[in-house]
Design a protein around this motif. Structure first.
Motif, short mmCIF file in Angstrom:
data_model
loop_
_atom_site.label_atom_id
_atom_site.label_comp_id
_atom_site.label_asym_id
_atom_site.label_seq_id
_atom_site.Cartn_x
_atom_site.Cartn_y
_atom_site.Cartn_z
N ASN A 282 -69.25 4.09 -62.46
CA ASN A 282 -69.07 5.17 -63.42
C ASN A 282 -70.29 6.08 -63.43
OD1 ASN A 282 -66.46 4.39 -65.17
ND2 ASN A 282 -67.60 2.52 -64.72
N LEU A 283 -70.82 6.33 -62.26
CA LEU A 283 -72.11 7.02 -62.15
C LEU A 283 -72.08 8.40 -62.81
CD1 LEU A 283 -74.97 6.85 -60.94
CD2 LEU A 283 -74.05 7.94 -58.88
N LEU A 284 -71.01 9.16 -62.60
CA LEU A 284 -70.95 10.51 -63.14
C LEU A 284 -70.96 10.52 -64.66
CD1 LEU A 284 -68.35 12.26 -60.80
CD2 LEU A 284 -70.82 12.59 -60.84
N VAL A 285 -70.39 9.49 -65.28
CA VAL A 285 -70.37 9.44 -66.74
C VAL A 285 -71.78 9.32 -67.30
CG1 VAL A 285 -69.30 8.33 -68.73
CG2 VAL A 285 -68.14 8.29 -66.52
N VAL B 233 -59.60 -8.58 -50.47
CA VAL B 233 -59.90 -7.30 -49.83
C VAL B 233 -61.37 -6.98 -50.11
CG1 VAL B 233 -59.28 -4.87 -49.67
CG2 VAL B 233 -57.53 -6.57 -50.24
N VAL B 234 -62.14 -6.80 -49.06
CA VAL B 234 -63.58 -6.62 -49.20
C VAL B 234 -63.93 -5.14 -49.18
CG1 VAL B 234 -65.77 -7.60 -48.45
CG2 VAL B 234 -63.62 -8.60 -47.66
N THR B 235 -64.74 -4.72 -50.10
CA THR B 235 -65.20 -3.33 -50.13
C THR B 235 -66.71 -3.31 -50.27
OG1 THR B 235 -64.93 -3.22 -52.52
CG2 THR B 235 -63.06 -2.50 -51.17
N ASP B 236 -67.27 -2.18 -50.03
CA ASP B 236 -68.72 -2.01 -50.11
C ASP B 236 -69.08 -1.26 -51.37
OD1 ASP B 236 -71.27 -0.14 -48.88
OD2 ASP B 236 -71.29 -2.30 -48.64
N THR B 237 -70.23 -1.59 -51.95
CA THR B 237 -70.67 -0.93 -53.17
C THR B 237 -70.91 0.56 -52.94
OG1 THR B 237 -71.77 -2.98 -53.80
CG2 THR B 237 -72.36 -1.01 -55.03
N VAL B 238 -71.43 0.89 -51.78
CA VAL B 238 -71.65 2.29 -51.47
C VAL B 238 -70.31 3.03 -51.42
CG1 VAL B 238 -72.60 3.91 -49.80
CG2 VAL B 238 -73.71 1.72 -50.18
N PHE B 239 -69.33 2.39 -50.85
CA PHE B 239 -68.00 2.99 -50.77
C PHE B 239 -67.44 3.22 -52.17
CE2 PHE B 239 -63.41 2.19 -50.85
CZ PHE B 239 -62.98 3.25 -50.08
N LYS B 240 -67.65 2.29 -53.08
CA LYS B 240 -67.15 2.44 -54.45
C LYS B 240 -67.80 3.64 -55.14
CE LYS B 240 -65.94 -2.38 -55.45
NZ LYS B 240 -66.19 -3.53 -56.35
N VAL B 241 -69.12 3.74 -54.99
CA VAL B 241 -69.83 4.84 -55.66
C VAL B 241 -69.40 6.18 -55.08
CG1 VAL B 241 -72.09 5.80 -56.18
CG2 VAL B 241 -71.77 3.32 -56.18
N LYS B 242 -69.37 6.28 -53.76
CA LYS B 242 -68.97 7.54 -53.14
C LYS B 242 -67.53 7.88 -53.46
CE LYS B 242 -72.20 7.45 -49.22
NZ LYS B 242 -72.74 8.81 -49.36
N HIS C 200 -65.85 7.06 -56.12
CA HIS C 200 -65.79 7.50 -57.52
C HIS C 200 -66.19 8.96 -57.66
CE1 HIS C 200 -66.94 8.05 -61.70
NE2 HIS C 200 -68.21 8.13 -61.36
N VAL C 201 -67.28 9.35 -57.02
CA VAL C 201 -67.77 10.73 -57.14
C VAL C 201 -66.84 11.70 -56.43
CG1 VAL C 201 -69.69 12.29 -56.64
CG2 VAL C 201 -70.14 9.95 -57.40
N TYR C 202 -66.44 11.35 -55.20
CA TYR C 202 -65.60 12.26 -54.42
C TYR C 202 -64.21 12.45 -55.03
CZ TYR C 202 -69.12 12.00 -50.72
OH TYR C 202 -70.29 12.08 -50.01
#
Length: 839
Positions: free
Chosen positions: A453-456, A536-545, A547-549
């Motif tokens: 929720n970085l943008l918040v 299902v494996v995801t990356d933290t960087v992928f989650k942040v990007k 969310h923003v995109y």
């Protein structure tokens, strides 16, 4: 209706409508309870839309219903209404009774929130599954949605908050005390339980308990045959999953999801036309899809499952031949009320409490070692509820409010809603271990929430910063908001979590494949909604990007919260806080001096004649104690801002020292910063800021008739009115003679002008800072007896008469001496007054 008998539905509805105008609410509710218990669903079907409209009011606001938003606890009907509308009460029993029979009720598309309505009218199916398979195209041409009884009831409950509310004369009340607020709170507690499951439906028929509606039972236009994508690409309700329907608990959780979706879509799905176009733009969606596909095709990147990354990327076209233009669909900007925002905050708090009630064993079950565990549907729902339902829409709602809300103290409701969402650790049910005046350390487990929720955290903080520098920080309410934000963001570990999230977002994409996968693909990223067994494996960087995109687009220009640009803005805010501190301290000291000087003798007018005791830029009702509180709040806010941005204490001290009290006092006697325009002086932004914070001010004086000034507290009201009548009568009778006397150039004329003319009659007055026009305002000579009504004058006369009595002078002799003294004083001022003014 003491003993209702079976009759035609039209007669039943007609009788209820007749009773609604003649019977009190208590008797009507008792009749409705009997009707709901005794009549079959077939008979109740016809009265349900009328009853819902009677309770919540019509969607167009013409019918007010029971006025739930104006009904307070002190009303005699308050408890009666809450009991009737309780989640286990008669009204919900009627809903469940009709739900079992598959009845449908129409809601015009025109009453949906602007973005959803525009989406449907463009021929695009909204991504929310709540509106899937429900669209109808009647012969009248008015698009409608067919809701089942539970959806129809919840839609009207949610929409009741949006209808305009007309307060009766003299109405005052607290929003949290209204029947509507308490009812929403009760429904959220009931359908989002922290402990246990959602209570089962209290109604059951021969077929068993009320079950969730399935897609095959939903009427409406089928999407097949219109070029729609495979249904697996759409977000499904929890009850659409075949693996869940076997669980009895899953047959009850559909109500929780429906209620939550309805509240979120009706309350939060409001934003500007520009944002709507941005989110609906195929370029943005294709850019996000392209980014995700490029991530999945990178070396060493784990294989993504089918359908991954396709969410928010497909637009399902509805059978429209000529979609209407987008411009005009969202003509009126949405402006939420303070009550609306407070209800949204209530929803946020319940969602956090509901999500945080997830059992620790269920949290640990997400690891590979626990792949054999099967969490309940409710527990799995808790895991994804915040990100799945409210993450994006709440951000857009808050962003809209931050940009459009007035710059006043009512913004506190928006602020607290924002702070409630970014602090989910406050709603864990754990008792605080730190002292109340000390911030608690944010646990490490909340790092993923902050990053996702970085943008918040970052962008809304920047928008708040822009608002803060334009507000009056001397006002205690505004100072409190600055303090609240600074205190929240200064919690230990939180700035570091935000900074780490920004670093992950700014990390170059070519190094992403070196990172170790740590997480799951959430439903908002294209994964299955309840596939806890599917790792299902995801990356933290992928989650942040992602969310923003998904909100800002891949070409967004992200401004770092801890970057150079924002740091300069923070320093500007700190400078204004320092100025406001000094202004508050100066006004507080000034008020203290006035209070000390205004002793008992000031009641007679011997104190300061200034009855306002305030500087420009402060509210008249701000007392010295309130200003001291402002000073303390700003002091703590400065301390917290230094902790957040790790500011050098030496630089901060030097910045504040540059705003010394001597310079500030000198500035307060100068005019605000202005530039010379064609028509006169024009305030600059700096000048506005100086006026708002009380740093400088214009010399504003009373320019009307002195005789008609408001009666002062140091004057006797009866004597002011009496002397005004006497002087008016004298002036009307002897006015021409006074004019003749004062127009004489000799000594008598000068003495007449001293007694009968205001000394400031011929003064050049600047009417406003935006005009250079000046005017000479001559007043005709007249006698003014108003000074005799002052308590100060009366006290002086009383003392003179007392001294005269001590010297054995009678009242007449004392009066003659006083008049002689006044005459000699006037004679002296006539002879030497001009020389005294010159010196």
């Amino acid at each position: 209706m003491a003993a209702p008998t079976l009759q035609q539905p039209s007669f039943l509805l007609a009788n209820l409508k007749a009773d609604s105008t003649t019977k009190p609410l208590l008797h009507r509710c008792q009749d409705l309870v009997k009707i709901i218990d005794d009549y079959p669903a077939k008979e109740l079907h016809s009265i349900f839309p009328w009853l819902v409209e009677t309770v919540f009011g019509s969607l167009d606001g013409i019918i007010s219903g029971w006025n739930l938003r104006l009904l307070h606890s002190r009303s005699p009907e308050y408890n009666l209404v809450l009991d009737f509308l309780n989640p286990s009460g008669p009204m919900m029993k009627l809903v469940y009774k009709l739900q079992a029979e598959e009845y449908k009720y129409e809601v015009p598309v025109n009453y949906l929130p602007g973005p959803i309505k525009a989406c449907i009218q463009q021929g695009v199916l909204p991504d929310c599954p709540l509106f899937h398979n429900k669209l109808q195209f009647p012969m009248s041409g008015l698009l409608t949605l067919n809701f089942n009884p539970f959806e129809f009831y919840m839609f009207n409950l949610a929409y009741c908050l949006l209808t305009p509310k007309i307060y009766p004369p003299g109405h005052h009340g607290n929003t949290a005390d209204t029947a509507y607020f308490v009812l929403v709170d009760t429904y959220l507690k009931y359908f989002l339980p922290g402990e246990g499951n959602v209570p089962p439906s209290p109604f059951s028929d021969s077929r068993g308990s009320v079950t969730a509606p399935s897609p095959s039972r939903s009427s409406g236009v089928s999407l097949s045959g219109y070029g729609a994508h495979n249904s697996s690409l759409l977000k499904h309700h929890i009850f659409h999953q075949p693996t869940v329907n076997a669980d009895p608990a899953a047959q009850e959780i559909w109500r929780t999801e429906t209620l939550l979706q309805m509240f979120v879509e009706v309350w939060l799905h409001h934003y500007s036309l520009e944002m709507y176009q941005k989110l609906q733009s195929p370029q943005v969606k294709l850019a996000l899809l392209q980014y995700r596909l490029s991530m999945s095709s990178m070396p060493c990147q784990p294989h993504a499952p089918p359908g991954s990354g396709t969410l928010h990327t497909y637009q399902v076209l509805l059978p429209f031949h000529s979609p209407p233009p987008l411009w005009g669909l969202l003509e009126e900007p949405f402006s939420p009320t303070e009550e609306h925002v407070l209800v949204v905050r209530l929803l946020v708090k319940h969602l956090h409490a509901f999500s945080n009630s997830l059992k620790p064993e269920q949290l640990s079950a997400s690891g590979p070692a626990h792949s054999h565990t099967h969490p309940s549907p409710l527990e799995e729902f808790k895991r994804v509820v915040v990100q799945r339902f409210v993450q994006q829409k709440l951000y857009l709602f808050l962003q809209h409010c931050f940009g459009h809300w007035p710059l006043d103290a009512s913004f506190r409701a928006i602020l607290e809603t924002w702070l409630s969402f970014i602090q989910p650790w406050r709603y864990t049910g754990e008792k605080a271990t730190a002292p109340p005046d000390q911030n608690r350390t944010v646990p490490e487990k909340w790092e993923s929430f902050v990053q996702e929720n970085l943008l918040v955290y970052t962008k809304l903080f920047q928008v708040f910063l822009n608002r803060a520098v334009r507000t009056d920080l001397v006002n205690a309410k505004n100072a409190l908001m600055i303090f609240r934000v600074a205190k929240v963001f200064s919690q230990p570990n939180l700035p570091e979590m935000i900074q780490k999230g920004e670093q992950l977002f700014l990390e170059p994409e070519h190094v992403l494949h070196h990172r170790q996968p740590r997480g799951y693909l959430t439903p908002g990223q294209g994964g299955s909604f309840l596939s806890s067994r599917q790792r299902v494996v995801t990356d933290t960087v992928f989650k942040v990007k992602s969310h923003v995109y998904s909100i800002e687009g891949q070409d967004c220009q992200y401004k770092q919260m801890f970057g150079t640009e924002l740091r300069a803005a923070v320093m500007k805010l700190i400078q204004q806080i320092a100025q406001a501190r000094q202004t508050a301290k100066r006004i507080s000291d000034h008020s203290s001096e006035i209070a000390a000087n205004n002793s008992f003798m000031s009641w007679f007018g011997l104190g300061s004649p200034d009855q306002n005791h305030t500087f420009n830029g402060t509210e008249p009702d701000e007392s010295g104690e309130c200003l001291k509180k402002t000073h303390d709040l700003l002091d703590k806010a400065l301390e917290f801002l230094c902790q957040i941005f790790k500011l050098n204490q030496g630089q901060l001290t030097q910045l504040i020292s540059n705003l010394g009290s001597s310079e500030d006092d000198a500035n307060s006697r100068q005019l605000p910063d202005c530039v010379q325009g064609e028509s006169g002086l024009i305030l600059t932004d700096l000048g506005r800021m100086q006026i708002i914070n009380g740093l400088r001010r214009f010399d504003i004086q009373y320019q009307g008739d002195p005789e008609l000034q408001p009666i002062r507290s140091y004057e006797n009201a009866a004597l002011v009115r009496l002397f005004y009548r006497i002087s008016t009568a004298i002036n009307e009778r002897f006015g021409p003679r006074m004019n003749a006397l004062c127009s004489r150039p000799d000594f008598l004329g000068r003495m007449g002008r001293h007694y009968l003319t205001d000394p400031e009659t011929f003064t050049r007055i600047r009417h406003s800072p935006v005009t250079q026009r000046t005017a000479e305002r001559p007043r005709h000579p007249r006698l003014s007896l108003r000074p005799l009504a002052s308590y100060r004058t009366l006290l002086v006369l009383l003392l003179l008469y007392m001294i005269g009595s001590l010297l054995s002078f009678g009242p007449v002799s004392s009066t003659l001496l006083i008049i002689s003294g006044a005459f000699l004083y006037g004679l002296f001022m006539t002879l030497f007054g001009d020389k005294i003014k010159t010196h």
